[in-house]
Enzyme design. Structure first.
Site, PDB file in Angstrom:
ATOM      1  N   LYS A   1      -3.466   8.986   5.273  1.00 14.46           N
ATOM      2  CA  LYS A   1      -3.652   7.924   4.282  1.00 14.46           C
ATOM      3  C   LYS A   1      -4.421   8.524   3.126  1.00 14.46           C
ATOM      4  CE  LYS A   1      -2.761   3.458   3.910  1.00 14.46           C
ATOM      5  NZ  LYS A   1      -1.627   2.751   4.525  1.00 14.46           N
TER       6      LYS A   1
HETATM    7  P1  NAD Z   1      -0.213  -6.233  -2.281  1.00 15.53           P
HETATM    8  O1  NAD Z   1      -1.229  -5.661  -3.197  1.00 15.53           O
HETATM    9  O2  NAD Z   1       1.214  -6.295  -2.694  1.00 15.53           O
HETATM   10  O3  NAD Z   1      -0.632  -7.737  -1.861  1.00 15.53           O
HETATM   11  C1  NAD Z   1      -1.930  -8.034  -1.425  1.00 15.53           C
HETATM   12  C2  NAD Z   1      -2.089  -9.552  -1.405  1.00 15.53           C
HETATM   13  O4  NAD Z   1      -3.407  -9.841  -0.940  1.00 15.53           O
HETATM   14  C3  NAD Z   1      -1.951 -10.215  -2.776  1.00 15.53           C
HETATM   15  O5  NAD Z   1      -1.275 -11.450  -2.639  1.00 15.53           O
HETATM   16  C4  NAD Z   1      -3.400 -10.472  -3.164  1.00 15.53           C
HETATM   17  O6  NAD Z   1      -3.549 -11.584  -4.048  1.00 15.53           O
HETATM   18  C5  NAD Z   1      -3.992 -10.787  -1.817  1.00 15.53           C
HETATM   19  N1  NAD Z   1      -5.436 -10.662  -1.825  1.00 15.53           N
HETATM   20  C6  NAD Z   1      -6.198  -9.651  -2.304  1.00 15.53           C
HETATM   21  N2  NAD Z   1      -7.507  -9.943  -2.198  1.00 15.53           N
HETATM   22  C7  NAD Z   1      -7.568 -11.165  -1.635  1.00 15.53           C
HETATM   23  C8  NAD Z   1      -8.647 -12.048  -1.305  1.00 15.53           C
HETATM   24  N3  NAD Z   1      -9.902 -11.694  -1.491  1.00 15.53           N
HETATM   25  N4  NAD Z   1      -8.351 -13.257  -0.749  1.00 15.53           N
HETATM   26  C9  NAD Z   1      -7.053 -13.615  -0.540  1.00 15.53           C
HETATM   27  N5  NAD Z   1      -6.022 -12.832  -0.849  1.00 15.53           N
HETATM   28  C10 NAD Z   1      -6.263 -11.632  -1.397  1.00 15.53           C
HETATM   29  O7  NAD Z   1      -0.391  -5.418  -0.910  1.00 15.53           O
HETATM   30  P2  NAD Z   1       0.664  -5.261   0.254  1.00 15.53           P
HETATM   31  O8  NAD Z   1       1.490  -4.055  -0.004  1.00 15.53           O
HETATM   32  O9  NAD Z   1       1.330  -6.568   0.505  1.00 15.53           O
HETATM   33  O10 NAD Z   1      -0.308  -4.875   1.478  1.00 15.53           O
HETATM   34  C11 NAD Z   1      -1.055  -5.854   2.191  1.00 15.53           C
HETATM   35  C12 NAD Z   1      -1.564  -5.204   3.477  1.00 15.53           C
HETATM   36  O11 NAD Z   1      -0.468  -4.708   4.235  1.00 15.53           O
HETATM   37  C13 NAD Z   1      -2.504  -4.002   3.306  1.00 15.53           C
HETATM   38  O12 NAD Z   1      -3.396  -3.981   4.390  1.00 15.53           O
HETATM   39  C14 NAD Z   1      -1.563  -2.809   3.425  1.00 15.53           C
HETATM   40  O13 NAD Z   1      -2.230  -1.626   3.829  1.00 15.53           O
HETATM   41  C15 NAD Z   1      -0.646  -3.315   4.502  1.00 15.53           C
HETATM   42  N6  NAD Z   1       0.660  -2.656   4.561  1.00 15.53           N
HETATM   43  C16 NAD Z   1       1.502  -2.666   3.498  1.00 15.53           C
HETATM   44  C17 NAD Z   1       2.742  -2.060   3.623  1.00 15.53           C
HETATM   45  C18 NAD Z   1       3.758  -2.091   2.505  1.00 15.53           C
HETATM   46  O14 NAD Z   1       4.876  -1.624   2.723  1.00 15.53           O
HETATM   47  N7  NAD Z   1       3.435  -2.651   1.353  1.00 15.53           N
HETATM   48  C19 NAD Z   1       3.121  -1.427   4.812  1.00 15.53           C
HETATM   49  C20 NAD Z   1       2.234  -1.444   5.868  1.00 15.53           C
HETATM   50  C21 NAD Z   1       1.010  -2.057   5.733  1.00 15.53           C
END
Ligand code: NAD
Length: 440
Positions: free
Chosen positions: A124
């Site tokens: 990561k």
């Molecule tokens: P993203 O940035 O697209 O979305 C994050 C979401 O969380 C947004 O809707 C944001 O408004 C919300 N958020 C942020 N701070 C917040 C708060 N304080 N209160 C409420 N909501 C809040 O990110 P993502 O890609 O959707 O990733 C989300 C999680 O999933 C992370 O832990 C990431 O590591 C994990 N993840 C993502 C992927 C991927 O393919 N994108 C794959 C595996 C794991």
């Protein structure tokens, strides 16, 4: 005959070297692995190896801002383990990126790839930056400097970054271009597979953008009956409506699921009849958050009401450590499905356990992203481009088989699904160590 391995530092109860902060994400990740090692009776040396990353790279580099000034940024790349294949894991741009968190996320990548049976290890990375405050040109210069600072520590058969929070296909395209332009010998010129999650025009795969959300839906289709729930009548809440949350909502909606409550960084919404998820996703594209969204029956509510809304399934898909002790008491659901990584604090996780709320772990639920990243890497290596149906078919097969392995392991070891998932991953890693031995 399997070789006998003599381990210089045997750690019988293996709680090795984890940080002491009670909310340390890395300590929490190591603890999950240790518990699973106990259950599957993994050798002490496997616990010891998994309890620390193999390599930790920290870089500082200057970036020219649009006003002509320069700013120094801090970046990380943690390579946790590569016994199963090249290091693999996302790059995060966020102001709160820290060494401890990146180490935890790298360890979870090792577990996730092992559980999915992908030929990858875990890594990561991240840059401590608020990407929203940078212009597109500044973001490009930051990405190119960070990529060149990582130099030969990344590579298409060595360590392959991908998008995570705050990064996207455009950032991956710039990373790939920078790598190729800083490795100018002929051998590197076709190496677009140094990163995954690229745009389709630059060698990305069909279906990568929706893969993680889609994967959550495949996992639930397989495991909900185990939890006495049905997909076609499912009522669920989402914490986070970004890449993972929004695409999970589209996939679950197609199976009949209803999104009853949703919260992001700006607002929380509730609709007892189900929110129109397609319109909500479009609203976020236009406005940057769910705040201000209007539809029949939809109400904006305070955060506490969002957490207390009764649903079958609660899906945290935002950032780490958001479900603390208090919020774990507020939740009114049967199952917590970890869409994002490490969504609970240790104290929050303990409350969920005491309250009998089942947890489906992130290393299974959000593995769709890395699975389609793997499919992108394979397509790049083969010089082919598959259609969406083929990618979806491979994704579904990989995730459903992993979910079945988890269910069988939970029965075999008489343990919960979360420990079982880590157990399956540990057994696969331990088997590889046993066969390979420890060099020299
Ligand atoms: P993203 O940035 O697209 O979305 C994050 C979401 O969380 C947004 O809707 C944001 O408004 C919300 N958020 C942020 N701070 C917040 C708060 N304080 N209160 C409420 N909501 C809040 O990110 P993502 O890609 O959707 O990733 C989300 C999680 O999933 C992370 O832990 C990431 O590591 C994990 N993840 C993502 C992927 C991927 O393919 N994108 C794959 C595996 C794991």
């Amino acid at each position: 005959m399997t070789p006998t391995l003599r381990v210089p530092i045997e750690l019988p109860n293996a709680k090795p070297l984890s940080p002491t902060d009670p909310d340390s994400l890395f300590a929490m990740a190591v603890e999950s692995v240790n518990q699973a090692c106990e259950v599957v009776n993994a050798p002490g040396y496997v616990r010891a190896i998994l309890s620390q990353p193999k390599n930790e790279l920290i870089v500082h580099f200057p970036v020219r801002r649009d006003d002509g000034s320069y700013e120094i940024f801090k970046g990380y790349r943690i390579q946790h383990n590569n016994v199963l294949g090249p290091y693999k894991g996302g790059i995060r741009y966020h102001p709160e990126v820290s060494l401890d968190d990146v180490k935890a996320l790298a360890l979870w990548m090792t577990m996730k790839c092992a559980l999915m049976r992908l030929p990858f290890g875990g890594a990561k990375g991240g840059v401590k930056v608020n990407a929203r405050e940078l212009s597109s040109n500044e973001l490009m210069r930051l990405t190119r400097r960070f990529t060149s600072a990582m130099g030969n520590h990344i590579g298409p058969d060595h360590d392959i970054p991908a998008p995570d929070v705050g990064t996207n296909a455009q950032i991956m395209d710039w990373m790939m271009d920078t790598y190729i332009n800083t490795h100018t010998d002929g051998a590197h010129q076709g190496m677009v597979h140094v990163v995954t999650g690229k745009s389709v025009g630059c060698g990305g795969s069909e279906g990568r953008e929706k893969a993680t959300g889609q994967g959550i839906c495949y996992v639930l289709s397989e495991l909900l009956p185990e939890l006495n729930l049905r997909m076609d009548t499912l009522r669920y809440s989402l914490l986070g409506f970004g890449n993972v949350g929004a695409f999970a909502a589209q996939a679950l909606g197609a199976e009949g699921g209803k999104l009853i409550a949703v919260m992001d960084h700006a607002a929380a919404l509730v609709n007892a009849d189900g929110l129109p998820t397609g319109e909500l996703q479009q609203h976020v594209v236009n406005n940057g958050s769910i705040a201000g969204f209007k539809s029949a029956g939809t109400r904006e509510v305070p955060a506490e009401e969002f957490y207390r809304t009764s649903t079958d399934v609660f899906i945290p898909a935002a950032l780490e450590r958001m479900i603390d002790e208090e919020k774990a008491h507020w939740l009114d659901c049967k199952v917590l499905v970890e869409g994002g990584n490490g969504p609970t604090t240790p104290a929050g996780a303990e409350v969920l356990r005491q309250r009998g709320i089942a947890v489906l772990p992130a290393i299974l639920c959000n593995a769709g992203g890395v699975t389609v990243s793997y499919l992108e890497w394979v397509q790049n290596k083969m010089g082919v481009h598959w259609d969406l149906q083929r990618v979806d078919r491979e994704l579904q097969r990989t995730i459903v088989l992993a979910a079945r392995r988890v269910r069988l392991a939970s029965h075999r070891h008489d343990t919960d699904l979360s420990t079982a998932a880590f157990g399956v991953a540990v057994e696969h890693l331990a088997d590889s160590y046993l066969r390979r031995g420890i060099f020299p």
